[in-house]
Design a protein around this motif. Sequence first.
Motif, PDB file in Angstrom:
ATOM      1  N   ALA A  68      62.610  33.289  57.495  1.00 55.33           N
ATOM      2  CA  ALA A  68      62.576  34.747  57.356  1.00 55.33           C
ATOM      3  C   ALA A  68      62.606  35.146  55.887  1.00 55.33           C
ATOM      4  CB  ALA A  68      63.771  35.375  58.088  1.00 55.33           C
ATOM      5  N   ASP A  69      61.813  36.140  55.552  1.00 48.25           N
ATOM      6  CA  ASP A  69      61.772  36.720  54.205  1.00 48.25           C
ATOM      7  C   ASP A  69      61.274  35.750  53.140  1.00 48.25           C
ATOM      8  OD1 ASP A  69      62.667  39.113  55.212  1.00 48.25           O
ATOM      9  OD2 ASP A  69      64.769  38.746  54.722  1.00 48.25           O
ATOM     10  N   PHE A  70      60.564  34.715  53.539  1.00 43.98           N
ATOM     11  CA  PHE A  70      59.964  33.807  52.562  1.00 43.98           C
ATOM     12  C   PHE A  70      58.914  34.572  51.772  1.00 43.98           C
ATOM     13  CE2 PHE A  70      59.187  29.080  51.987  1.00 43.98           C
ATOM     14  CZ  PHE A  70      60.529  28.787  51.832  1.00 43.98           C
ATOM     15  N   THR A  71      59.022  34.563  50.465  1.00 44.65           N
ATOM     16  CA  THR A  71      58.089  35.283  49.604  1.00 44.65           C
ATOM     17  C   THR A  71      57.078  34.327  48.992  1.00 44.65           C
ATOM     18  OG1 THR A  71      59.453  34.994  47.633  1.00 44.65           O
ATOM     19  CG2 THR A  71      59.896  36.935  49.011  1.00 44.65           C
ATOM     20  N   ARG A  72      56.071  34.900  48.361  1.00 49.64           N
ATOM     21  CA  ARG A  72      55.077  34.087  47.671  1.00 49.64           C
ATOM     22  C   ARG A  72      55.729  33.252  46.573  1.00 49.64           C
ATOM     23  NH1 ARG A  72      51.493  37.761  44.718  1.00 49.64           N
ATOM     24  NH2 ARG A  72      52.826  37.251  42.945  1.00 49.64           N
ATOM     25  N   ALA A  73      56.656  33.839  45.831  1.00 49.96           N
ATOM     26  CA  ALA A  73      57.315  33.124  44.741  1.00 49.96           C
ATOM     27  C   ALA A  73      58.112  31.934  45.256  1.00 49.96           C
ATOM     28  CB  ALA A  73      58.229  34.077  43.964  1.00 49.96           C
ATOM     29  N   PHE A  90      44.592  29.569  46.046  1.00 50.44           N
ATOM     30  CA  PHE A  90      44.769  30.889  46.676  1.00 50.44           C
ATOM     31  C   PHE A  90      45.985  30.820  47.581  1.00 50.44           C
ATOM     32  CE2 PHE A  90      44.435  33.794  50.211  1.00 50.44           C
ATOM     33  CZ  PHE A  90      44.018  34.996  49.637  1.00 50.44           C
ATOM     34  N   MET A  91      46.761  31.915  47.565  1.00 47.13           N
ATOM     35  CA  MET A  91      47.891  32.031  48.482  1.00 47.13           C
ATOM     36  C   MET A  91      48.100  33.493  48.840  1.00 47.13           C
ATOM     37  SD  MET A  91      51.968  31.267  47.995  1.00 47.13           S
ATOM     38  CE  MET A  91      51.706  29.707  47.173  1.00 47.13           C
ATOM     39  N   TYR A  92      48.367  33.723  50.110  1.00 51.03           N
ATOM     40  CA  TYR A  92      48.725  35.065  50.567  1.00 51.03           C
ATOM     41  C   TYR A  92      49.789  34.942  51.638  1.00 51.03           C
ATOM     42  CZ  TYR A  92      48.454  39.587  52.942  1.00 51.03           C
ATOM     43  OH  TYR A  92      48.770  40.796  53.534  1.00 51.03           O
ATOM     44  N   ALA A 106      51.617  32.031  56.145  1.00 54.23           N
ATOM     45  CA  ALA A 106      50.901  32.247  54.892  1.00 54.23           C
ATOM     46  C   ALA A 106      49.535  31.579  54.971  1.00 54.23           C
ATOM     47  CB  ALA A 106      51.686  31.673  53.709  1.00 54.23           C
ATOM     48  N   PHE A 107      48.584  32.130  54.214  1.00 59.73           N
ATOM     49  CA  PHE A 107      47.272  31.510  54.060  1.00 59.73           C
ATOM     50  C   PHE A 107      47.227  30.809  52.712  1.00 59.73           C
ATOM     51  CE2 PHE A 107      46.275  34.955  57.075  1.00 59.73           C
ATOM     52  CZ  PHE A 107      45.620  34.234  58.056  1.00 59.73           C
ATOM     53  N   LYS A 170      51.008  40.918  46.917  1.00 63.89           N
ATOM     54  CA  LYS A 170      49.553  40.793  46.882  1.00 63.89           C
ATOM     55  C   LYS A 170      49.109  39.338  47.029  1.00 63.89           C
ATOM     56  CE  LYS A 170      48.863  44.839  43.907  1.00 63.89           C
ATOM     57  NZ  LYS A 170      48.330  45.339  42.625  1.00 63.89           N
ATOM     58  N   PRO A 171      47.884  39.136  47.523  1.00 63.76           N
ATOM     59  CA  PRO A 171      47.300  37.788  47.460  1.00 63.76           C
ATOM     60  C   PRO A 171      47.192  37.357  46.004  1.00 63.76           C
ATOM     61  CG  PRO A 171      46.013  39.241  48.890  1.00 63.76           C
ATOM     62  CD  PRO A 171      46.984  40.112  48.158  1.00 63.76           C
TER      63      PRO A 171
END
Length: 221
Positions: A68-73, A90-92, A106-107, A170-171
């Motif tokens: 839960a709440d895993f962010t891109r960072a 690429f990551m989103y 995530a992609f 953002k992606p």
Amino acid sequence: SNSNSSNNACNVKINSSNHNNHTELAPLPAEFSAEVAPTSRTIDGASSTTTGAGGSSRTTVMIRGLPADFTRAVLEDLFEQEGFRGCYNFMYVPIDIASGSSFFYAFVNLISPQEAARFFQHFTGFKNWPVPCDKESAVEWSESMQGVGELADRYRNSPLMHESVPDSLKPAMYKDGLRIAFPEPTKPIRAPRVRPPSAKKAEKLVLMRTQQGPIPRAHPM
């Protein structure tokens, strides 16, 4: 396959002082300066027709079962820890703009089919999370889009890229392990429609959070 990897198969040397710098982005590679992003090659110029294990030429995956709440960072840091620094471009991480809650997937686009195969092997059943979480991740191919060119072309005009959207939501695109500028939009970007979560949805999100520990923010949002 879900043990820590100390060696990076991509053999990319990165200046660690630039890794967390999300305000001054590296310039966009020349192949993405055109009106339409290329769909036949990856961001580092490698052909997307090169095949990996099992003869697959695909490079774009969806990883599910994130805490839960895993962010891109946080995901960037995890990939680095697990030996994938410089191996994706690429990551989103889809996140609800209104609530700030993630959708647990995530992609990711890997730089080659070989790296995509390694990603599949490593993160299928992965559970060595940096936070208390019993989930095991699953990896599958993206069915709607394949390749960094299609992804860039899809999101460059998306409301997600509007100036009102926080950068952390953002992606993002990368080259050699560094965050780079996203391709410029080809038309005006409309602001996203932000709807407050319903009471039922908010209750569900609270329940999910109580079942797992908080996610440490490794980078400033």
